[in-house]
Design a protein around this motif. Structure first.
Motif: not given
Length: 196
Positions: A10, A50-51, A56-57, A59-60, A69, A137-139
């Motif tokens: 992120p 995403t996480s 993270c959300r 950033t995505a 998620p 995957a944004v984690v």
């Protein structure tokens, strides 16, 4: 079939800048702007996850990604340390922090151990070996650490020796039960491309 997963950390936010244990805080405007500026540099993907964290959300979304998620990709549950800075916890509980940083099975905060996090993330990663197409995957950074530990068959003791800076990509390709890893591609700058 070859599975491809690109993990993106992120953007920056107040928690990261303050070395604060996850408080589910947002990204800051500078981090969101940087994410928006590199949105077009990501490879296309069939799946986006995403996480569950706000950062993270967000950033995505700033990257122009629309995905839901995935609970198994949540950051490390740090129990009663959540929201506190590492300095605060280290001052109040130096022995607990030392044990946590040196023993992957320790969870002195009452949350999840690093070993448990690595196991949870490994199960998700192994499930993606059967997924067609690329996954983005944004984690959280600790999820990236767990991914690399599992993909390379490392001991969980190596977890704290890995670094995952903001807005970097770690790319995995896998088939026949094994993964190959490309580490730390920045999402901006001259080395950033859309390698497939």
């Amino acid at each position: 079939m070859t599975s491809r997963v690109t993990f993106i950390t992120p953007a920056t936010g107040p928690s990261l800048r303050q070395a604060r244990f996850d408080d589910d805080g947002p990204v800051d405007e500078a981090g969101a702007a940087r994410a928006r500026s590199v949105a077009g540099m990501l490879p296309s993907a069939a799946h986006v996850v995403t996480s569950p964290s706000v950062r993270c959300r967000e950033t995505a979304a700033a990257l122009g990604l629309d995905g839901g998620p995935e609970p198994r990709l949540a950051g490390l549950d740090v129990g009663r340390w959540r929201g506190r800075t590492l300095t605060e916890v280290g001052t109040a509980e130096p022995e607990a922090v030392a044990r946590w940083l040196s023993d992957a099975g320790a969870a002195p905060h009452g949350g999840e151990s690093v070993r448990d996090l690595c196991g949870r993330v490994a199960r998700w990663l192994d499930d993606t070996l059967e997924t067609d197409g690329r996954t983005l995957a944004v984690v959280e950074p600790e999820v990236v650490r767990a991914v690399v530990v599992h993909a390379l068959g490392m001991s969980t003791d190596a977890f704290w020796r890995l670094d995952a800076p903001p807005l970097t990509a770690v790319e995995l390709s896998g088939r026949a039960g094994r993964w190959n890893v490309r580490l730390g591609r920045p999402l901006a700058g001259p080395d950033a491309g859309t390698a497939d």
